[in-house]
Enzyme design. Structure first.
Site, PDB file in Angstrom:
ATOM      1  N   LYS A 116      26.754  50.158  70.805  1.00  0.00           N
ATOM      2  CA  LYS A 116      26.564  51.532  70.350  1.00  0.00           C
ATOM      3  C   LYS A 116      25.095  51.891  70.215  1.00  0.00           C
ATOM      4  CE  LYS A 116      31.044  51.378  68.070  1.00  0.00           C
ATOM      5  NZ  LYS A 116      31.397  50.111  68.720  1.00  0.00           N
ATOM      6  N   GLU A 183      23.593  54.743  60.771  1.00  0.00           N
ATOM      7  CA  GLU A 183      23.489  56.130  61.205  1.00  0.00           C
ATOM      8  C   GLU A 183      23.909  57.042  60.053  1.00  0.00           C
ATOM      9  OE1 GLU A 183      26.051  56.611  64.545  1.00  0.00           O
ATOM     10  OE2 GLU A 183      27.890  56.571  63.375  1.00  0.00           O
ATOM     11  N   HIS A 218      37.808  53.821  58.242  1.00  0.00           N
ATOM     12  CA  HIS A 218      37.244  54.200  59.537  1.00  0.00           C
ATOM     13  C   HIS A 218      38.136  53.797  60.702  1.00  0.00           C
ATOM     14  CE1 HIS A 218      33.856  54.843  56.934  1.00  0.00           C
ATOM     15  NE2 HIS A 218      33.832  53.562  56.643  1.00  0.00           N
ATOM     16  N   ARG A 274      37.210  51.550  77.581  1.00  0.00           N
ATOM     17  CA  ARG A 274      38.537  50.910  77.621  1.00  0.00           C
ATOM     18  C   ARG A 274      39.601  51.956  77.337  1.00  0.00           C
ATOM     19  NH1 ARG A 274      39.682  51.080  72.213  1.00  0.00           N
ATOM     20  NH2 ARG A 274      37.946  50.815  70.768  1.00  0.00           N
TER      21      ARG A 274
END
Length: 613
Positions: A116, A183, A218, A274
């Site tokens: 990421k 982030e 999450h 994916r």
């Protein structure tokens, strides 16, 4: 053409891929750990190959063993499913180097987007480096993998260190890569994603949007397509960004580009190289089989210039063996029954009688409803789940039904903070008040009223049950006309079905007993002994293991005699690829500490005792 596919995965996704392979006339090969020797995906495959061991690190994350298995079984292609090695570029290269077809994107595209941090750089974005109070709240996130593992929300600066440490450990365990990054965390945003599909001839499809805002830890719980309430301009922007990301890395195959949406602004999160867990809602809306298209692309086939037109609305709910009211604690044990109405699609890797173990994700199934409108699809899915019969460990089924019927969801105004706001209300017990009586009558069926001497044959008989955290008692009598109870007419009673008439209304109760667990329609009860065992009592303040697992950490500096605060973490357990904190129930003194790092524990094992101040 591909003739035999090995699926480098397990459970639901392996079964789902095998289903498409059978439809296409392709032979199937399963791999399995020792813990999965009798699992459904091994039973439905044409061939199965053992991977010695139980933990993912020694089985499903061993790319070398999986490639050997494919060659030994005569497979000519490998499909990675999702999770495990699905976004591992080295594994994709190993498959190709072995002369096998890889049903996934090129290794270079995986490499560019799987991390990421690198994906953000490719999209011209950057992660936070030096976090300050002004940056809070922030999200610590694993660079590799997904599914909510290796993710922590940090709202206080002094919690950042612990969050980084635990996220790294969880990411390393789940993905073999402990890299994490930080982030900004936008609490009022919606999680929206775009399904893409690309061939090797330059065509890229953007198959609409999905909303995946309802999440716990999450990890997505309810997903739908298309994402409701987005303007035409925002939808076009999301599709454009998704296609741009695919073209930037010469993508081929199925993938998903994820965003956090606030109002009309879209923030790039990541690209998953994916198939996604929630792909069935896109399949339903666009009338496609994404696995079949993945195989066609791997064979060199070309997509049509434009994707099919969307039709209607689809909603998916993930059914988990977990207890949402107790910190989403995963549950283990025998799944005695999984019976869902055939009005909806059910993707699962389990059947009645299968064991839910400690080594893997506790998802039981994905339930998917498709209808002409969103309101119809939501109603259809909620109704089917409510009528489902699921016997075994505690599940999140009731939470799913209530979530689907919650006004904030039905109106399409939900965001990623949905469960932060509503979990307590959504998990407030609402047991059927007649369930204990129905259970007692079913248990009493067939017993003679003369069995067991007593002075007064008309005296009521009683049964005690645990219903959630409460103890309840049901009373009934044997009469000349059969079983009877106060305030109700017993219309029918046998071991599997009880019919009661209450205030002129007849109600039917399906009853099933498995050991000391009784399921009455959707209410689960535990049979209590007539005389409780004093040895089973625990001291107040006892910390018991809520699930089987491994002790990975004990709070630093903690020892018998240490003062502790209520809510302070004492022990960390790892189970089902997640870390779970066991915290002090009260403020007081630690009077016993039995847990040690590396120790294997069973449900109910005493870990520590805190004596209340």
């Amino acid at each position: 053409m591909i003739t035999s596919v090995l699926v480098a995965n397990r459970g639901e996704i392996a079964c789902r891929i095998f289903r498409t392979c059978r439809d296409l006339g392709i032979r199937t090969v399963a791999v399995h750990s020792d813990a999965d020797a009798g699992a459904l995906h091994t039973r439905v495959a044409d061939t199965a190959v053992r991977l010695p061991g139980a933990a993912p690190a020694e089985t499903y994350l061993r790319g070398d063993l999986i490639v050997k298995a494919a060659v030994a079984a005569g497979a000519d292609a490998v499909h990675p499913g999702y999770g495990f090695l699905s976004e591992n570029a080295d594994f994709a290269r190993a498959v190709l180097d072995a002369g096998l077809a890889w049903i996934g994107p090129p290794p270079e595209a995986i490499e560019a987007m799987a991390s990421k941090t690198r994906a953000k750089e490719l999209m011209g974005l950057a992660s936070l480096t030096d976090v300050t109070e002004a940056d809070l709240p922030v999200l610590v996130k694993a660079a590799a993998g997904g599914g909510g593992r290796g993710m922590r929300v940090v709202r206080l600066l002094d919690e950042l260190g612990d969050a980084l440490e635990s996220a790294r450990a969880e990411a390393a365990s789940a993905f073999g890569d402990g890299e994490v990054f930080v982030e900004p965390y936008l609490e009022g945003g919606r999680h929206v994603e775009v399904q893409i599909l690309a061939d090797t001839h330059g065509t890229v499809w953007a198959l609409g949007t999905r909303d995946c805002s309802l999440q716990r830890r999450h990890q997505k719980v309810i997903e739908e397509a298309p994402a409701p309430g987005l303007s035409d301009a925002l939808q076009e922007e999301l599709r454009t960004l998704a296609v741009r990301a695919a073209r930037a890395v010469d993508y081929a195959g199925a993938g998903t580009v994820e965003f956090l949406v606030e109002g009309e602004r879209a923030h790039f999160l990541e690209m998953n190289t994916r198939l996604q867990v929630e792909h069935p809602v896109t399949e339903a809306v666009f009338g496609v089989d994404l696995v079949a298209l993945q195989i066609a692309v791997a064979e060199g086939g070309a997509l049509d210039a434009e994707p099919p037109a969307p039709r209607g609305h689809a909603v998916e709910a993930r059914l988990y063996a977990e207890d949402p009211a107790r910190g989403w604690a995963p549950q283990t044990g025998t799944l005695h029954r999984l019976d869902v109405p055939d009005t909806i699609r059910l993707d699962t890797g389990l059947t009645g009688g299968d064991e839910i173990g400690v080594h893997y994700d506790p998802m039981l199934a994905k339930a998917v409803a498709h209808a002409p409108t969103r309101a119809e699809a939501v109603r259809k899915l909620a109704g089917a789940l409510e009528r489902a019969r699921i016997h075994g460990p505690v599940t999140n089924r009731d939470l799913l039904v209530r979530s689907l019927r919650h006004e904030e969801f039905t109106s399409g105004r939900m965001n990623t903070g949905f469960y932060d706001r509503h979990l307590a209300a959504l998990t407030t017990p609402e047991p059927d008040p007649w369930a204990p009586l129905a259970a007692a009558l079913a248990d009493a069926h067939g017993r003679s009223r003369f069995g067991g001497w007593r002075n007064l044959s008309s005296q009521p008989q009683t049964k005690r049950y645990a219903l959630g955290d409460e103890e309840v008692e049901a009373a009934y009598r044997h009469t000349r006309d059969g079983l009877a109870a106060d305030g109700v007419r017993v219309v029918h009673a046998d071991a599997a079905l009880v019919v009661l008439e209450v205030d002129g209304v007849q109600r039917r109760f399906e009853v099933a007993r498995h050991g000391d667990r009784v399921h009455v329609n959707n209410t689960a009860l535990t049979v209590l002994p007539r005389f409780p065992d004093p040895a089973a009592q625990r001291a107040p303040g006892s910390l018991l293991a809520p699930m089987p697992g491994t002790v990975v950490k004990v709070a630093e500096g903690l020892a018998v005699g240490s003062p502790v605060e209520a809510g302070e973490p004492i022990v960390w357990l790892e189970a089902m690829k997640m870390q779970h904190r066991i915290s002090a129930p009260v403020t007081g003194t630690l009077t016993a500490l039995h847990a040690k790092p590396g120790q294997q524990v069973e449900v109910g094992m005493l870990l520590a005792v805190v004596q209340e101040a």
